[in-house]
Design an enzyme around this catalytic site. Sequence first.
Site, mmCIF file in Angstrom:
data_model
loop_
_atom_site.group_PDB
_atom_site.id
_atom_site.type_symbol
_atom_site.label_atom_id
_atom_site.label_comp_id
_atom_site.label_asym_id
_atom_site.label_seq_id
_atom_site.Cartn_x
_atom_site.Cartn_y
_atom_site.Cartn_z
ATOM 1 N N GLU A 40 16.310 -18.682 1.898
ATOM 2 C CA GLU A 40 16.834 -20.028 2.121
ATOM 3 C C GLU A 40 17.045 -20.727 0.778
ATOM 4 O OE1 GLU A 40 15.494 -24.170 4.409
ATOM 5 O OE2 GLU A 40 14.001 -22.648 3.917
ATOM 6 N N HIS A 41 16.021 -20.701 -0.063
ATOM 7 C CA HIS A 41 16.095 -21.291 -1.404
ATOM 8 C C HIS A 41 15.840 -20.194 -2.430
ATOM 9 C CE1 HIS A 41 14.524 -24.560 1.270
ATOM 10 N NE2 HIS A 41 15.481 -25.248 0.667
ATOM 11 N N HIS A 45 54.516 -11.675 28.512
ATOM 12 C CA HIS A 45 54.568 -12.122 27.112
ATOM 13 C C HIS A 45 55.952 -11.803 26.527
ATOM 14 C CE1 HIS A 45 50.236 -12.542 27.421
ATOM 15 N NE2 HIS A 45 50.176 -12.992 26.168
ATOM 16 N N ASP A 82 16.380 -30.717 -1.962
ATOM 17 C CA ASP A 82 15.828 -31.190 -0.699
ATOM 18 C C ASP A 82 16.109 -32.669 -0.470
ATOM 19 O OD1 ASP A 82 14.861 -28.953 0.493
ATOM 20 O OD2 ASP A 82 12.746 -29.380 0.163
ATOM 21 N N HIS A 109 5.167 -26.752 3.824
ATOM 22 C CA HIS A 109 5.899 -27.162 5.025
ATOM 23 C C HIS A 109 5.144 -26.811 6.301
ATOM 24 C CE1 HIS A 109 9.669 -29.026 3.954
ATOM 25 N NE2 HIS A 109 9.850 -28.151 2.992
#
Length: 851
Positions: free
Chosen positions: A746-747, A839, A780, A680
């Site tokens: 990530e993976h 309130h 992917d 990548h």
Amino acid sequence: MSVFIPLLDNNVDDAFLASVSRLGPVIVPSAFTKTSAHRGFAHYSLLDHETSLNFDDIVKVLDKGAEKAIIPLAWANEVIGVIPKERILILLDVGNVSAVSDRIRTGVSGIVLKAPTVDSDFIASFTRFFSGASVHVWNTDASNPPSVATIRELRKAGNIPIIPSSLLTLEQTSDVRLNVADAFIAPLVSDRTDGLFPTVVTEENRSLGLVYSSAASVKESILTGRGVYQSRKHGLWRKGETSGAVQDVVSIRVDCDLDALEFDVVQHGSGFCHLERASCFGEARGLAALQSTLRSRLESAPEGSYTKRLFNDSALLRAKIMEEADELCRAETKEEVAFEAADLIYFALTKCTAAGVTIADIERSLDQKAKKVTRRAGNAKPQWVNAEASSSTAKPVSQPTTPAKVVDPNALIRMKTYVLANANTAERAALLKRPVLNSDAMIAKVKPIVDAVHTGGDKALLGLVAKFDRCSTLKDTPILRAPFPELSSNELDPTVREAIDIAYANVKKFHAAQNDGTTLKVETMPGVVCSRFSRPISRVGLYVPGGTAILPSTALMLGVPAQVAGCKEIVLATPPRSDGSISPEVMYAAKLVGASAILRAGGAQAVAALAYGTETVPKVDKIFGPGNQWVTAAKMLVQNDTDALISIDMPAGPSEVLVIADTTCNPAFVAADLLSQAEHGVDSQVVLITVGLPDSTIAAIEDEVDRQARALPRVDIMRESIAKSIIVKTTSVEEGLAFSNDYAPEHLILHLKDAPGAVALVQNAGSVFVGAYSPESCGDYASGTNHTLPTNGYARQFSGVNTQSFQKHITSQEVTADGLKKLGPVVATLADCEGLGAHANAVRIRLRTIS
């Protein structure tokens, strides 16, 4: 070399100046008032006033273009060593020659000797004393012009006569004036039996041909300014008289032996050669050839062609010049510098050609600059200092990540190996770190880019796209609006189209299942019903990287859940190609997911445009998409800016994979999985956790990594990313997964004997790939899960992109009167406890109405 030098007075006219300037420099005295008349002519400046030394006067005339300054002897000692010697001539009277010291004699380029008569013996001895310097002889007797014999005698001795313009004329020679051409021809000596002078004809420092000149032809050229030569068969040859290929004479020079000439000309028409070519010596090369080509294209390039656009679109040409200048600044090797310099020169000469500027004009400007004595400090202008500072901190985020120079391409591609059991706490923490900069440093680097788009809108965005995305062809807007054009089979391969269709169907099926559309209702107590329901985020921006690969898969992974969730406006951002187009694969995916617009920009500039909006780019509410650490930093920056009112999916940086393998693994499979992420970018990282693997199996995996990488197209990128990656040896699946959970990849790929059983131990991961036949590539592209996943350890607290990422969840409550009877006192008590009386009042005022 000059035959003689005219000394001008205020009575000269333009015709005279034009003629004498063709023969070399002229002398301009300080009293000369026709300041515009000699502009552009080669000249010496005579500073013969009697006042004290004024350095400013000398520097001023030299900076304005004088080749030399002629100064009085009295100034010499103070000037020598301060002004370059080649720019100074000393003015001497016959009576003060003895006052010249060796320092003066060697510290100037020459002498101007003022003498009432020309004494040959004296001048000869004087010349010997100034050996190596040029000696100019100025006969101050203004009553009679020098004879041809005198000029010949002086030039034979190596001296250059100075002749006042009052003694020169363009008319016939008389007793009181000497014709300029006669003076020039006087010392010439031919070594040919026919008395002709070999003459080299040049244009812009390129030889056009060899011809011959006679006294008559030279005289006519001097007086008319046209190229006139002597044909050995036909007499005077007025170049171009019948063909129209005339010449304007720029200069006429003699060689050192006074027996050959050089004519520098501007050639018109078909060219110099009788074969209708520019030169008798063949076609032009280098800059001359480029200039000729550009001139031709200026006249005949087809409308709409790239070349015609360069000439007609000043903004496009400006962008290309700035782009090439930036690339030249970034070039490092000799080859890169030469390549980028050639590109810059091409576009610079295109601008010159469009403006009617020639190479000769450029050289004159260079000569003028070279004559300057004063120098600027050398500092760049503030805007470029700031721009360089910005570029040094704001790295081109959308530029393809290129590998650094590899010293030895034959070296093995290897990861670093560690034994987890031997690592102490600090060493284990080091193994968990990614090879990236910290977020604060990265945010500081991208902030100038984000700020530029925020404040400058489309104009700033287009400039950044030209600079960082290397695309300067976009016009008024970076946005493409739907409907997008249909793509032909020539643009998109049918096989690729079918693959995208299948991937789209699988991803849509999986993400549609996540969107049940039901409303959660819970009655927390009688009469109190709480609900939760979802609504799509109206406007989303999807960032699709395009630096080192075309990624239609990312367009699907982001676009499908946005489509399924029902987002009303989907803006896809991706770096454009150099011609401003989008890759057909990404364009097709954008059509499938129903994108409403495509932003042709990448990197931090795209993130900023989506976050703040511009004149043409719609502002979005949430930004999705992976990217390198530059894109991640930009996303983190804008989500913290209240001006943007933006959220992001997650901090998604450089891709990463962690593989856990035991003795049942296939080394080739493991290596392939590691490389699938290592390709990548150089900032990617891969980690291999071995569970009880023998060294022989680890070696087999490493050999496969090296062998497979060398056979793949992105080997240079993998060579760098693999070098930053690690192998961690463990002894059990539990030990390996404990490290993996700390790393939060990530993976996560499980090459284990009981891979499904190990999934129960996974606590932190973006996506898990279970078993030997579940390569990360499937996730992917087309298995159905989403590949936009948290990186850099953010899997500890973030999920990957899913359908709910594109939705916001709204809660509601419905309370009946009976319900408020029971719930109201509880609420009022808590409000009183916190001191918020209003309130409590909102409840009690209602309770009083309930019977």
